[in-house]
Design a protein around this motif. Structure first.
Motif, PDB file in Angstrom:
ATOM      1  N   VAL A   1      -3.977  13.156  -0.816  1.00  0.00           N
ATOM      2  CA  VAL A   1      -4.231  11.884  -0.133  1.00  0.00           C
ATOM      3  C   VAL A   1      -5.132  11.009  -1.002  1.00  0.00           C
ATOM      4  O   VAL A   1      -4.879   9.818  -1.181  1.00  0.00           O
ATOM      5  N   GLY A   2      -6.167  11.619  -1.585  1.00  0.00           N
ATOM      6  CA  GLY A   2      -7.039  10.883  -2.494  1.00  0.00           C
ATOM      7  C   GLY A   2      -6.294  10.383  -3.717  1.00  0.00           C
ATOM      8  O   GLY A   2      -6.532   9.273  -4.200  1.00  0.00           O
ATOM      9  N   LEU A   3      -5.361  11.195  -4.216  1.00  0.00           N
ATOM     10  CA  LEU A   3      -4.550  10.785  -5.363  1.00  0.00           C
ATOM     11  C   LEU A   3      -3.675   9.583  -5.012  1.00  0.00           C
ATOM     12  O   LEU A   3      -3.550   8.647  -5.803  1.00  0.00           O
ATOM     13  N   LEU A   4      -3.089   9.591  -3.823  1.00  0.00           N
ATOM     14  CA  LEU A   4      -2.268   8.452  -3.399  1.00  0.00           C
ATOM     15  C   LEU A   4      -3.106   7.177  -3.287  1.00  0.00           C
ATOM     16  O   LEU A   4      -2.659   6.099  -3.684  1.00  0.00           O
ATOM     17  N   ILE A   5      -4.324   7.303  -2.773  1.00  0.00           N
ATOM     18  CA  ILE A   5      -5.216   6.133  -2.689  1.00  0.00           C
ATOM     19  C   ILE A   5      -5.550   5.644  -4.092  1.00  0.00           C
ATOM     20  O   ILE A   5      -5.508   4.443  -4.372  1.00  0.00           O
ATOM     21  N   LEU A   6      -5.863   6.572  -4.999  1.00  0.00           N
ATOM     22  CA  LEU A   6      -6.183   6.202  -6.371  1.00  0.00           C
ATOM     23  C   LEU A   6      -5.002   5.520  -7.058  1.00  0.00           C
ATOM     24  O   LEU A   6      -5.166   4.506  -7.737  1.00  0.00           O
ATOM     25  N   LEU A   7      -3.802   6.055  -6.858  1.00  0.00           N
ATOM     26  CA  LEU A   7      -2.615   5.441  -7.465  1.00  0.00           C
ATOM     27  C   LEU A   7      -2.413   4.021  -6.956  1.00  0.00           C
ATOM     28  O   LEU A   7      -2.012   3.129  -7.708  1.00  0.00           O
ATOM     29  N   ARG A   8      -2.682   3.810  -5.679  1.00  0.00           N
ATOM     30  CA  ARG A   8      -2.549   2.454  -5.113  1.00  0.00           C
ATOM     31  C   ARG A   8      -3.629   1.518  -5.633  1.00  0.00           C
ATOM     32  O   ARG A   8      -3.405   0.317  -5.764  1.00  0.00           O
ATOM     33  N   ALA A   9      -4.814   2.061  -5.923  1.00  0.00           N
ATOM     34  CA  ALA A   9      -5.932   1.217  -6.355  1.00  0.00           C
ATOM     35  C   ALA A   9      -5.842   0.853  -7.834  1.00  0.00           C
ATOM     36  O   ALA A   9      -6.433  -0.142  -8.247  1.00  0.00           O
ATOM     37  N   LEU A  10      -5.116   1.631  -8.619  1.00  0.00           N
ATOM     38  CA  LEU A  10      -5.007   1.335 -10.048  1.00  0.00           C
ATOM     39  C   LEU A  10      -4.054   0.168 -10.271  1.00  0.00           C
ATOM     40  O   LEU A  10      -2.900   0.215  -9.839  1.00  0.00           O
TER      41      LEU A  10
ATOM     42  N   ILE B   1      -2.520  -0.797 -12.928  1.00  0.00           N
ATOM     43  CA  ILE B   1      -1.450  -0.608 -13.908  1.00  0.00           C
ATOM     44  C   ILE B   1      -0.252   0.147 -13.345  1.00  0.00           C
ATOM     45  O   ILE B   1       0.778   0.250 -14.000  1.00  0.00           O
ATOM     46  N   ILE B   2      -0.372   0.660 -12.142  1.00  0.00           N
ATOM     47  CA  ILE B   2       0.718   1.434 -11.544  1.00  0.00           C
ATOM     48  C   ILE B   2       1.404   0.578 -10.480  1.00  0.00           C
ATOM     49  O   ILE B   2       0.778   0.173  -9.504  1.00  0.00           O
ATOM     50  N   PRO B   3       2.696   0.304 -10.656  1.00  0.00           N
ATOM     51  CA  PRO B   3       3.402  -0.511  -9.663  1.00  0.00           C
ATOM     52  C   PRO B   3       3.547   0.241  -8.340  1.00  0.00           C
ATOM     53  O   PRO B   3       3.671   1.465  -8.311  1.00  0.00           O
ATOM     54  N   SER B   4       3.541  -0.504  -7.264  1.00  0.00           N
ATOM     55  CA  SER B   4       3.537   0.130  -5.947  1.00  0.00           C
ATOM     56  C   SER B   4       4.928   0.529  -5.461  1.00  0.00           C
ATOM     57  O   SER B   4       5.051   1.450  -4.652  1.00  0.00           O
ATOM     58  N   ALA B   5       5.964  -0.135  -5.925  1.00  0.00           N
ATOM     59  CA  ALA B   5       7.312   0.197  -5.440  1.00  0.00           C
ATOM     60  C   ALA B   5       7.698   1.649  -5.753  1.00  0.00           C
ATOM     61  O   ALA B   5       8.181   2.351  -4.858  1.00  0.00           O
ATOM     62  N   PRO B   6       7.488   2.145  -6.978  1.00  0.00           N
ATOM     63  CA  PRO B   6       7.849   3.544  -7.230  1.00  0.00           C
ATOM     64  C   PRO B   6       7.057   4.536  -6.371  1.00  0.00           C
ATOM     65  O   PRO B   6       7.607   5.550  -5.933  1.00  0.00           O
ATOM     66  N   ILE B   7       5.796   4.237  -6.115  1.00  0.00           N
ATOM     67  CA  ILE B   7       5.000   5.121  -5.262  1.00  0.00           C
ATOM     68  C   ILE B   7       5.591   5.149  -3.857  1.00  0.00           C
ATOM     69  O   ILE B   7       5.734   6.209  -3.242  1.00  0.00           O
ATOM     70  N   SER B   8       5.959   3.993  -3.338  1.00  0.00           N
ATOM     71  CA  SER B   8       6.550   3.910  -1.997  1.00  0.00           C
ATOM     72  C   SER B   8       7.886   4.635  -1.935  1.00  0.00           C
ATOM     73  O   SER B   8       8.179   5.334  -0.965  1.00  0.00           O
ATOM     74  N   ILE B   9       8.690   4.480  -2.972  1.00  0.00           N
ATOM     75  CA  ILE B   9      10.009   5.120  -2.992  1.00  0.00           C
ATOM     76  C   ILE B   9       9.872   6.634  -3.044  1.00  0.00           C
ATOM     77  O   ILE B   9      10.533   7.358  -2.282  1.00  0.00           O
ATOM     78  N   VAL B  10       8.997   7.131  -3.916  1.00  0.00           N
ATOM     79  CA  VAL B  10       8.804   8.588  -4.008  1.00  0.00           C
ATOM     80  C   VAL B  10       8.235   9.134  -2.701  1.00  0.00           C
ATOM     81  O   VAL B  10       8.676  10.184  -2.217  1.00  0.00           O
ATOM     82  N   ALA B  11       7.287   8.417  -2.109  1.00  0.00           N
ATOM     83  CA  ALA B  11       6.714   8.864  -0.834  1.00  0.00           C
ATOM     84  C   ALA B  11       7.787   8.928   0.252  1.00  0.00           C
ATOM     85  O   ALA B  11       7.793   9.844   1.078  1.00  0.00           O
ATOM     86  N   GLY B  12       8.701   7.971   0.251  1.00  0.00           N
ATOM     87  CA  GLY B  12       9.801   7.992   1.218  1.00  0.00           C
ATOM     88  C   GLY B  12      10.788   9.099   0.932  1.00  0.00           C
ATOM     89  O   GLY B  12      11.294   9.747   1.841  1.00  0.00           O
ATOM     90  N   LEU B  13      11.078   9.333  -0.334  1.00  0.00           N
ATOM     91  CA  LEU B  13      12.031  10.386  -0.705  1.00  0.00           C
ATOM     92  C   LEU B  13      11.535  11.777  -0.322  1.00  0.00           C
ATOM     93  O   LEU B  13      12.314  12.617   0.114  1.00  0.00           O
ATOM     94  N   ILE B  14      10.229  12.018  -0.511  1.00  0.00           N
ATOM     95  CA  ILE B  14       9.710  13.368  -0.201  1.00  0.00           C
ATOM     96  C   ILE B  14       9.144  13.463   1.213  1.00  0.00           C
ATOM     97  O   ILE B  14       8.602  14.500   1.578  1.00  0.00           O
TER      98      ILE B  14
ATOM     99  N   THR C   1      -1.768   3.556   1.506  1.00  0.00           N
ATOM    100  CA  THR C   1      -1.338   2.270   0.965  1.00  0.00           C
ATOM    101  C   THR C   1      -2.351   1.185   1.312  1.00  0.00           C
ATOM    102  O   THR C   1      -2.756   0.397   0.455  1.00  0.00           O
ATOM    103  N   PHE C   2      -2.772   1.152   2.558  1.00  0.00           N
ATOM    104  CA  PHE C   2      -3.713   0.125   2.997  1.00  0.00           C
ATOM    105  C   PHE C   2      -5.058   0.268   2.282  1.00  0.00           C
ATOM    106  O   PHE C   2      -5.589  -0.714   1.742  1.00  0.00           O
ATOM    107  N   VAL C   3      -5.617   1.470   2.262  1.00  0.00           N
ATOM    108  CA  VAL C   3      -6.944   1.669   1.670  1.00  0.00           C
ATOM    109  C   VAL C   3      -6.910   1.413   0.159  1.00  0.00           C
ATOM    110  O   VAL C   3      -7.782   0.719  -0.381  1.00  0.00           O
ATOM    111  N   GLY C   4      -5.921   1.960  -0.531  1.00  0.00           N
ATOM    112  CA  GLY C   4      -5.829   1.752  -1.972  1.00  0.00           C
ATOM    113  C   GLY C   4      -5.644   0.290  -2.331  1.00  0.00           C
ATOM    114  O   GLY C   4      -6.275  -0.227  -3.263  1.00  0.00           O
ATOM    115  N   THR C   5      -4.790  -0.396  -1.598  1.00  0.00           N
ATOM    116  CA  THR C   5      -4.557  -1.817  -1.851  1.00  0.00           C
ATOM    117  C   THR C   5      -5.786  -2.641  -1.488  1.00  0.00           C
ATOM    118  O   THR C   5      -6.121  -3.599  -2.182  1.00  0.00           O
ATOM    119  N   LEU C   6      -6.473  -2.268  -0.425  1.00  0.00           N
ATOM    120  CA  LEU C   6      -7.703  -2.965  -0.034  1.00  0.00           C
ATOM    121  C   LEU C   6      -8.752  -2.847  -1.140  1.00  0.00           C
ATOM    122  O   LEU C   6      -9.418  -3.834  -1.481  1.00  0.00           O
TER     123      LEU C   6
END
Length: 159
Positions: free
Chosen positions: A66-75, A77-90, A101-106
């Motif tokens: 969960v912390g990794l997902l927040i970090l990925l959203r906060a960085l 340099i990492i686009p958010s669409a691939p993170i969303s797609i992988v999260a939906g796929l798994i 998504t909300f916390v990392g983007t905030l």
């Protein structure tokens, strides 16, 4: 200047809400795609629907993930669409997806807005102190735009 920080935070909340809603579209589409494709074609690559769902469930339950997902959203340099797609796929749990998504983007939006606001204030202070600096900036900007237009025209003419 201190009056603006609550407004910056409100803008960050608004931005994070919009981004979360937009990312939810990718999440749902990827979830539906996985539900349709994996049962039909997963046997050819040796993966089952149950294996994919178990991975998403494990990710949803582990605080480190969960912390990794927040970090990925906060960085930035990492686009958010691939993170969303992988999260939906798994099949990451939707409430975990929305929260991360909300916390990392905030966090990312808050940093951007704060840096932009502070930078703007510093720039305004510098321009207010010396009119020469303002003229130099305008001249430099005009020169850069002129050089860019000239470069584009030169390259277009060479072809």
């Amino acid at each position: 200047q201190h009056v603006f920080f609550p407004w910056l935070f409100a803008l960050a909340i608004l931005g994070a809400t919009g981004k979360t809603l937009a990312c939810l579209i990718y999440y749902v589409l990827a979830d539906v795609f996985e539900d349709v494709i994996v049962p039909r074609y997963g046997k050819y690559v040796g993966i089952t629907h149950t294996q994919i769902e178990s991975l998403g469930l494990r990710m949803s339950k582990c605080e480190r993930d969960v912390g990794l997902l927040i970090l990925l959203r906060a960085l930035p340099i990492i686009p958010s669409a691939p993170i969303s797609i992988v999260a939906g796929l798994i099949h990451v749990e939707m409430k975990v997806f929305i929260f991360t998504t909300f916390v990392g983007t905030l966090l990312k939006d808050s940093v951007y807005l704060t840096l932009g606001y502070i930078g703007l204030q510093v720039f305004k202070d510098l321009l207010g102190e010396t009119a020469l600096l303002g003229r130099l900036f305008e001249t430099g900007l005009t020169l850069m735009v002129g050089l860019l237009i000239g470069w584009v025209l030169w390259n277009k003419r060479k072809r």
